[in-house]
Design a protein around this motif. Structure first.
Motif, short mmCIF file in Angstrom:
data_model
loop_
_atom_site.label_atom_id
_atom_site.label_comp_id
_atom_site.label_asym_id
_atom_site.label_seq_id
_atom_site.Cartn_x
_atom_site.Cartn_y
_atom_site.Cartn_z
N LYS A 52 6.27 12.61 -22.77
CA LYS A 52 7.16 11.45 -22.76
C LYS A 52 6.38 10.15 -22.59
N MET A 80 7.93 14.43 -15.17
CA MET A 80 7.71 14.12 -16.58
C MET A 80 7.98 12.64 -16.93
N LEU A 101 6.61 25.05 -16.33
CA LEU A 101 7.72 25.41 -15.44
C LEU A 101 8.09 26.88 -15.62
N TRP A 122 18.19 19.06 -16.01
CA TRP A 122 17.65 19.27 -17.36
C TRP A 122 18.09 20.67 -17.80
N ILE A 146 1.49 19.48 -24.70
CA ILE A 146 0.60 19.62 -23.54
C ILE A 146 1.35 19.20 -22.27
N ASN A 191 13.54 16.62 -9.84
CA ASN A 191 13.21 15.86 -11.06
C ASN A 191 13.61 14.39 -10.88
N TYR A 193 16.38 24.30 -16.91
CA TYR A 193 16.07 24.89 -15.60
C TYR A 193 16.86 26.17 -15.30
C1 LIG Z 1 12.90 16.77 -17.27
C2 LIG Z 1 12.06 17.39 -18.34
N1 LIG Z 1 11.13 18.27 -17.99
C3 LIG Z 1 10.36 18.87 -18.92
C4 LIG Z 1 10.52 18.61 -20.25
C5 LIG Z 1 9.65 19.34 -21.24
O1 LIG Z 1 8.62 18.59 -21.71
P1 LIG Z 1 7.63 19.14 -22.82
O2 LIG Z 1 8.09 18.59 -24.12
O3 LIG Z 1 6.28 18.65 -22.40
O4 LIG Z 1 7.70 20.63 -22.80
C6 LIG Z 1 11.49 17.72 -20.67
C7 LIG Z 1 11.72 17.47 -22.11
O5 LIG Z 1 12.79 17.12 -22.55
C8 LIG Z 1 12.29 17.09 -19.69
O6 LIG Z 1 13.23 16.21 -20.03
#
Ligand SMILES: Cc1ncc(COP(=O)(O)O)c(C=O)c1O
Length: 404
Positions: free
Chosen positions: A239, A206, A104, A125, A248, A171, A128
């Motif tokens: 997740k 995610m 992102l 989240w 990753i 999201n 952002y």
């Molecule tokens: C909505 C959302 N996007 C992205 C991420 C980031 O994930 P990553 O751990 O793969 O960087 C998270 C992690 O909390 C999340 O909740």
């Protein structure tokens, strides 16, 4: 001396990480703490994935790789997008980064100019808006309250779009609310986007594999193929496969955007961990049936937590479609005073007093851009959840009206 740059001064540290650190510190100091603040599954990474990582080390996959992912993993990601989402991408349209977070971040860094706006439905989240700020853009938060099930409506989206809008960040299921968009809800949004050809969609999928009650996940480019050329479909293994530490994440999107993201990554971190890439390949190509089994466990925990929270004085907790969070309202607690004497005049005060007086760590709603709420992560054992709910109930029962 303040060493921070002007850009950094606009950004705040992650409040979810801050809360988890605070809970860990209190625990280390001997306090009895139940932490429901972390955004990660409490399961272990499945064994076949761990074995693949060990084999990768022994096979010598320990050197630099192609900047945005080894070809084998990119092909597996193309297969995943076709299998799960009906989306056709070629390997040149795939980017692999160090977690969904870097994907992102790269996309925003690669595309935003000063003054460019990014529409972000709130609650969001936490990262952002700050990522947008780091990239020099302007976050435009659109409040999506409990009355719309925390979902962005087509009218609110239409009203938020200006000639400066560059992206909508989408999201579903959501962190922090767990709200998911059904196909019709999403189609109503993509219809709006079709009318504004300068707006691109960054969809953060995610929590795709964590949905409940038969909720059918869908993603914008699949629901509206007319948006395929201006959608970045972001996902990751953190997740779904309990691989938060492996770092990753990946995305599929238009080739020029993927090339721009590669350029950012080539001058910052280079390739994501080589061993983790081979582990992610095993995750995407290996058995998928445990995903539904784990989702069923989360669904049971969601039901427990929602029922228990709704029984607390002053709390109202909607039933989410996915992820592992609930986002209850504390409107009924505001204006009261806790047993320990803290005036509950905000969700931050509520979370602070709950931690101090009952040892339960949650994250206050203002961190996610919509108050008065708090986020509970129910990625914890039934015993921990029951204990936490008992404590929250006791805390709420102890709230008293303030003397006039
Ligand atoms: C909505 C959302 N996007 C992205 C991420 C980031 O994930 P990553 O751990 O793969 O960087 C998270 C992690 O909390 C999340 O909740």
């Amino acid at each position: 001396m303040d060493i921070a740059s002007a850009t950094l001064r606009r950004v705040k540290p992650s409040p979810t990480i801050a809360m988890s650190n605070r809970a860990a510190e209190l625990k280390a100091a001997g306090r009895d703490i139940v932490a429901l603040s972390a955004g990660e599954p409490d399961f272990d990474t499945p064994e076949h994935i761990r074995e693949a990582a060990k084999a990768a080390i022994d096979a010598g996959h320990t050197r630099y790789t192609a900047v945005d992912g080894v070809p084998e993993l990119k092909r597996a990601i193309c297969d995943k997008f076709r299998r799960d989402n009906g989306l056709d991408y070629t390997p040149a349209q795939i980017s692999v980064g160090t977690g969904g977070k870097q994907i992102l971040y790269n996309a925003l860094m690669a595309t935003l100019n000063p003054g460019d706006e990014v529409v972000i439905p709130a609650p969001y989240w936490v990262s952002y808006p700050d990522m947008v700020l780091l990239a020099g853009g302007t976050p435009v938060a659109v409040p999506c309250g409990i009355e719309t099930g925390f979902r962005l409506t087509p009218e609110a989206l239409e009203a938020a779009i200006t000639p400066r809008t560059r992206w909508l960040i989408f999201n579903s299921p959501s962190n922090p609310t767990g709200a998911g968009y059904a196909r019709d809800d999403l189609k109503a949004l993509t219809d709006v986007l079709l009318r504004h050809s300068h707006v691109w969609v960054m969809t953060d999928d995610m929590y795709e594999h964590l949905s409940f009650d038969g909720f059918a996940f869908c993603t914008p480019a699949e629901v509206e193929p007319g948006l395929y050329d201006r959608t970045l479909t972001c996902n990751g293994v953190s997740k779904a496969y309990a691989m938060t530490g492996w770092r990753i994440g990946y995305a599929g999107g238009p080739e020029p955007l993927i090339a721009a993201m590669r350029k950012i990554q080539s001058q910052s971190t280079s390739n994501p961990c080589s061993i983790s890439q081979w582990a992610a390949l095993a995750a995407l190509e290996g058995p998928q049936d445990f995903l539904a089994e784990r989702a069923a466990v989360f669904q049971r925990r969601r039901d427990l937590v929602v029922a228990r929270l709704n029984a607390c004085d002053g709390i109202s907790c909607p039933m989410p479609e996915g992820a592992f969070y609930v986002y209850p309202s504390i409107a009924g607690c505001l204006g009261k005073i806790s047993r320990g004497g803290t005036p509950i005049d905000s969700d931050a005060a509520f979370a602070e007093a709950l931690l101090d007086e009952e040892g339960v760590a949650v994250v206050f709603g203002a961190a996610f851009g919509l108050s008065p709420h708090f986020r509970v992560s129910y990625a914890a054992s039934d015993a921990a959840l029951t204990d936490a709910c008992d404590r929250i109930a006791r805390f709420c029962a102890g709230l008293k009206a303030r003397a006039a």
